[in-house]
Design a protein around this motif. Structure first.
Motif, PDB file in Angstrom:
ATOM      1  N   UNK A  68       0.722  -1.345   0.204  1.00  0.00           N
ATOM      2  CA  UNK A  68       0.133   0.011   0.041  1.00  0.00           C
ATOM      3  C   UNK A  68       0.786   1.275  -0.141  1.00  0.00           C
ATOM      4  N   UNK A  69       0.259   2.435  -0.570  1.00  0.00           N
ATOM      5  CA  UNK A  69       1.116   3.920  -0.136  1.00  0.00           C
ATOM      6  C   UNK A  69       0.045   4.680  -0.463  1.00  0.00           C
ATOM      7  N   UNK A  70       0.665   5.527   0.429  1.00  0.00           N
ATOM      8  CA  UNK A  70      -1.072   6.863   0.251  1.00  0.00           C
ATOM      9  C   UNK A  70      -0.291   7.960  -0.083  1.00  0.00           C
ATOM     10  N   UNK A  71      -0.979   8.808  -1.222  1.00  0.00           N
ATOM     11  CA  UNK A  71      -0.999  10.115  -1.297  1.00  0.00           C
ATOM     12  C   UNK A  71      -1.815  10.654  -1.157  1.00  0.00           C
ATOM     13  N   UNK A  76      -3.600   3.456  -2.337  1.00  0.00           N
ATOM     14  CA  UNK A  76      -3.371   2.585  -3.300  1.00  0.00           C
ATOM     15  C   UNK A  76      -2.993   1.105  -2.957  1.00  0.00           C
ATOM     16  N   UNK A  77      -3.104  -0.083  -3.481  1.00  0.00           N
ATOM     17  CA  UNK A  77      -3.120  -1.140  -2.457  1.00  0.00           C
ATOM     18  C   UNK A  77      -2.777  -1.184  -4.005  1.00  0.00           C
ATOM     19  N   UNK A  96      -9.857   8.646   0.720  1.00  0.00           N
ATOM     20  CA  UNK A  96      -9.489   7.481   1.863  1.00  0.00           C
ATOM     21  C   UNK A  96      -9.541   9.009   2.709  1.00  0.00           C
ATOM     22  N   UNK A  97     -10.577   9.086   3.574  1.00  0.00           N
ATOM     23  CA  UNK A  97     -10.926   9.902   4.987  1.00  0.00           C
ATOM     24  C   UNK A  97     -10.548   9.348   5.700  1.00  0.00           C
ATOM     25  N   UNK A  98      -9.669   9.897   6.871  1.00  0.00           N
ATOM     26  CA  UNK A  98      -9.422   9.640   7.988  1.00  0.00           C
ATOM     27  C   UNK A  98      -9.796  10.455   9.298  1.00  0.00           C
ATOM     28  N   UNK A  99     -11.166  10.134  10.277  1.00  0.00           N
ATOM     29  CA  UNK A  99     -12.162  10.700  11.295  1.00  0.00           C
ATOM     30  C   UNK A  99     -11.665   9.960  12.465  1.00  0.00           C
ATOM     31  N   UNK A 100     -10.888  10.363  13.331  1.00  0.00           N
ATOM     32  CA  UNK A 100     -10.599   9.493  14.261  1.00  0.00           C
ATOM     33  C   UNK A 100     -10.090   8.856  14.573  1.00  0.00           C
TER      34      UNK A 100
END
Length: 176
Positions: A68-71, A76-77, A96-100
């Protein structure tokens, strides 16, 4: 969001599909799927999801692993192995979103359904650091009329791979 914030184990909270009208409907694994998503710090990912309950379904298990990588807001998987061979060697790109403690991944289905590739939304919650077994045992205990976690005889450190040597030594003394 940083890569360090997504590293860890996540439990599937919901898996829905966005309809043509923009509303959400149950995804391919039914109304209450179970699943785990694991992101390691060295860039590996593993996803396992399954249908729960007795109702018949076309799909009962989905799973794959790779890197995986995050940009930015794109996850992306890169799939190496999969329960669905057509996915091996592909890159699955998700918003992708991250909420807590809640991670949401949105993307297009790999296989078209009814002539269109629907958008799917997977919502994950960070797993209990003592392990899923601790989550389920505590929930079962409370549902059976027990008290909150911590007041039971269940020792969650048995499922915690990060328990210290001192804790292990103390447990050994108590059992002998």
């Amino acid at each position: 969001m940083t890569p360090e914030e997504v590293v860890g184990v996540w439990r599937l909270a919901s898996y829905t599909e966005v309809g043509e009208d923009g509303g959400t409907v149950e995804g391919p694994l039914g109304e209450a799927p179970a699943g785990l998503l694991i992101y390691t710090a060295d860039g590996h990912v593993a996803v396992s999801m399954m249908k729960t309950g007795d109702a018949p379904a076309l799909e009962t298990y989905m799973g794959y692993s790779g890197q995986w990588r995050l940009a930015g807001d794109r996850m992306t998987h890169r799939v190496q192995v999969s329960a669905h061979p057509r996915m091996a060697g592909t890159e699955q790109i998700r918003r992708v979103t991250l909420d807590g403690e809640t991670l949401s991944l949105r993307g297009t289905a790999v296989t078209p359904v009814g002539g269109r590739a629907p958008e799917r939304v997977l919502t994950w919650r960070r797993a209990n650091p003592n392990g899923i077994a601790a989550d389920h045992i505590a929930a079962d205990h409370i549902a059976a009329g027990g008290t909150a976690p911590g007041s039971t005889a269940f020792d969650s450190t048995a499922f915690d791979s990060t328990a210290s040597d001192e804790t292990a030594e103390q447990q050994e003394k108590e059992t002998h």
